[in-house]
Scaffold this motif. Structure first.
Motif, PDB file in Angstrom:
ATOM      1  N   PHE A  83      -5.267  12.339   1.903  1.00 48.59           N
ATOM      2  CA  PHE A  83      -4.701  11.918   3.181  1.00 48.59           C
ATOM      3  C   PHE A  83      -5.030  12.906   4.294  1.00 48.59           C
ATOM      4  O   PHE A  83      -5.077  12.531   5.463  1.00 48.59           O
TER       5      PHE A  83
ATOM      6  N   LEU B 237      -3.338  13.226  -3.589  1.00 48.19           N
ATOM      7  CA  LEU B 237      -2.985  12.399  -2.435  1.00 48.19           C
ATOM      8  C   LEU B 237      -2.881  13.229  -1.165  1.00 48.19           C
ATOM      9  O   LEU B 237      -3.306  12.791  -0.084  1.00 48.19           O
TER      10      LEU B 237
ATOM     11  N   SER C 229     -11.735  11.011  -4.576  1.00 53.02           N
ATOM     12  CA  SER C 229     -11.274   9.798  -5.245  1.00 53.02           C
ATOM     13  C   SER C 229     -12.080   9.522  -6.506  1.00 53.02           C
ATOM     14  O   SER C 229     -11.529   9.101  -7.533  1.00 53.02           O
TER      15      SER C 229
ATOM     16  N   TYR D 225      -2.355   1.681  -0.481  1.00 57.92           N
ATOM     17  CA  TYR D 225      -1.428   2.758  -0.868  1.00 57.92           C
ATOM     18  C   TYR D 225      -0.004   2.425  -0.434  1.00 57.92           C
ATOM     19  O   TYR D 225       0.943   2.535  -1.226  1.00 57.92           O
TER      20      TYR D 225
ATOM     21  N   PHE E 167      -5.623   2.571   2.874  1.00 63.54           N
ATOM     22  CA  PHE E 167      -4.297   3.093   3.206  1.00 63.54           C
ATOM     23  C   PHE E 167      -3.229   2.009   3.079  1.00 63.54           C
ATOM     24  O   PHE E 167      -2.109   2.277   2.610  1.00 63.54           O
TER      25      PHE E 167
ATOM     26  N   PHE F 132      -9.505   3.216  -3.477  1.00 65.88           N
ATOM     27  CA  PHE F 132      -9.889   4.330  -2.612  1.00 65.88           C
ATOM     28  C   PHE F 132     -11.369   4.659  -2.770  1.00 65.88           C
ATOM     29  O   PHE F 132     -12.098   4.842  -1.783  1.00 65.88           O
TER      30      PHE F 132
ATOM     31  N   ILE G 193      -5.138   1.718  -7.427  1.00 61.08           N
ATOM     32  CA  ILE G 193      -5.140   2.398  -6.128  1.00 61.08           C
ATOM     33  C   ILE G 193      -6.337   3.332  -6.023  1.00 61.08           C
ATOM     34  O   ILE G 193      -7.070   3.316  -5.020  1.00 61.08           O
TER      35      ILE G 193
ATOM     36  N   TYR H 101      -1.794  -3.813  -8.783  1.00 63.40           N
ATOM     37  CA  TYR H 101      -0.998  -2.781  -9.432  1.00 63.40           C
ATOM     38  C   TYR H 101      -0.525  -3.261 -10.806  1.00 63.40           C
ATOM     39  O   TYR H 101       0.047  -4.340 -10.945  1.00 63.40           O
TER      40      TYR H 101
ATOM     41  N   VAL I 209      -1.916   4.100 -11.855  1.00 57.00           N
ATOM     42  CA  VAL I 209      -2.486   4.416 -10.534  1.00 57.00           C
ATOM     43  C   VAL I 209      -3.951   4.012 -10.440  1.00 57.00           C
ATOM     44  O   VAL I 209      -4.565   4.169  -9.378  1.00 57.00           O
TER      45      VAL I 209
ATOM     46  N   SER J  94       1.699  -0.131  -2.578  1.00 57.59           N
ATOM     47  CA  SER J  94       1.986   0.234  -3.969  1.00 57.59           C
ATOM     48  C   SER J  94       2.855   1.468  -4.126  1.00 57.59           C
ATOM     49  O   SER J  94       3.398   1.695  -5.211  1.00 57.59           O
ATOM     50  N   VAL J  95       2.987   2.279  -3.079  1.00 55.59           N
ATOM     51  CA  VAL J  95       3.557   3.610  -3.254  1.00 55.59           C
ATOM     52  C   VAL J  95       5.002   3.576  -3.738  1.00 55.59           C
ATOM     53  O   VAL J  95       5.433   4.432  -4.526  1.00 55.59           O
TER      54      VAL J  95
END
Length: 401
Positions: free
Chosen positions: A324, A320, A297, A237, A234, A383, A379, A372, A376, A240-241
């Motif tokens: 989540f 996502l 994932s 995430y 998390f 995960f 990430i 990154y 994606v 990088s989000v």
């Protein structure tokens, strides 16, 4: 009612608002910063495009270090003194970050923010436990968590709004003002909730003995490591989000809205978990949540790989949301499972479990974020790998409920 006089407490509505403000300070200081990371990096002259992510990592590092200090300290001194220390350190960190002229001072300020925020993070629920019990306590916690869930949804929009009105330093000004407001509010309206006769003098030998019991309890450590792995995913995430949604997918100022929708999935799952856990138990929900998170994932990694790390935005957001939702079923259950065998050393146990899982998550999440590459894939790979490791830990533990 446990240790504080009912008449001395503020009205229930005000009590809930104050506890919610204290417990939400951490989430606000994480999520309100997300829209500003790119601007901070440019203005403070970072060398690498991924370096602004360290603004988040530094705060998580401070959180991990602080949790192990403030919990045991509050059992000896009462709740308010360490809360004021924490809020003071948070305010100092906010001021240092607000005035930062280089990236190193920014990271130091963020570390101090995290260190200070760990006090209200740990002690806000202690205030509730001190003052209420049974269904009354459950009711207070439920209302508090409802407010807490809203903060990650609204915080990026708040940060974006401040950026439109002023600049990123205004966000830290807000943090500083909020810390001062909540400190004065706590001082004026909340009595000390831990009576002197219920305090436990801090003794290093007793702390070391309790810590040894926690660290040698294989069940507690297994779930602490599992929580750290999932929280690490998390953190990766969160790091990088902003780059993924705001830059890679070109959402720009729409980023806070999309982030809020994803946070809603996490919050909804956390809320539902409180109802489902009474029927199905922590072990079953934790196992199912891990299974869904990891399998999703793995399948989405194939989609991401086949699209060269650029899957359609709608498919990415759907994945996502589902991932989540599974994570929302994990956070509370994994921490509860880690604490389950530690009732006789709950204070030290809570400090070590919280600190240990957070400190494990920082290098894992930072590594994912720093990997990154404009896609994606880092990430989703993080995960899947961390989910697989977490499954190996949990599924090798024989369930008891």
């Amino acid at each position: 009612m446990n240790t504080a006089s009912r008449d001395a407490l503020p009205p229930v509505g005000e009590f809930i608002a104050l506890v919610a403000m204290l417990s939400s300070l951490t989430a606000l200081s994480i999520d309100a910063m997300l829209p500003a990371l790119g601007v901070i990096g440019r203005e403070l002259g970072v060398v690498h495009a991924n370096d602004p992510q360290l603004v988040l990592s530094a705060l998580f590092l401070g959180l991990g270090c602080g949790q192990i200090l403030f919990g045991p300290l509050s059992d000896a001194t009462g709740r308010k003194p360490p809360m004021f220390v924490g809020l003071g350190v948070f305010a100092l960190g906010s001021l240092l970050a607000m005035l930062a002229s280089d990236f190193h001072h920014m990271l130091l300020g963020r570390f101090l923010q995290g260190l200070g925020a760990s006090a209200p993070r740990v002690l806000s629920m202690a205030l509730v436990r001190d003052c209420f019990s049974g269904r009354e306590m459950a009711r207070i916690v439920s209302f508090t968590m409802s407010v807490f869930i809203l903060v990650p949804m609204l915080a990026p929009s708040l940060g974006q709004g401040i950026l439109l009105l002023t600049n990123w330093r205004g966000i830290f000004t807000l943090f500083l003002v909020l810390a001062l407001i909540v400190a004065v509010w706590l001082w004026l309206r909340m009595p000390e909730t831990l009576a002197a006769e219920n305090r436990k003098p801090f003794r290093l030998q007793a702390f070391v003995q309790s810590a040894r019991e926690v660290l040698t309890n294989t069940t507690a450590m297994r779930y602490t490591l599992t929580a750290g792995l999932i929280f690490g995913a998390f953190v990766g995430y969160l790091a990088s989000v902003q780059q993924v949604l705001q830059i890679q997918y070109g959402l720009g100022e729409r980023f806070p809205l999309v982030f809020a929708v994803l946070a809603l999935g996490l919050g909804t799952a956390s809320f539902l978990n409180g109802r489902l856990v009474m029927r199905y138990g922590m072990h079953l929900l934790a196992r199912r949540g891990l299974l869904v998170f990891t399998l999703l994932s793995g399948l989405f990694w194939v989609v991401a790989w086949r699209t060269h790390g650029q899957p359609p935005l709608e498919i990415l957001l759907t994945y996502l949301l589902l991932a989540f939702f599974a994570v929302g079923m994990l956070f509370g259950n994994l921490n509860a499972l880690a604490m389950e065998p530690l009732g006789h050393v709950a204070g030290v146990g809570s400090a070590i479990v919280g600190s240990g899982s957070t400190l494990l998550s920082v290098p894992l999440g930072t590594y994912i974020g720093q990997s990154y590459d404009g896609t994606v894939l880092p990430i989703i790979t993080g995960f899947f790998v961390l989910g697989t490791l977490a499954m190996a830990l949990v599924f090798s533990q024989r369930p008891h409920n």
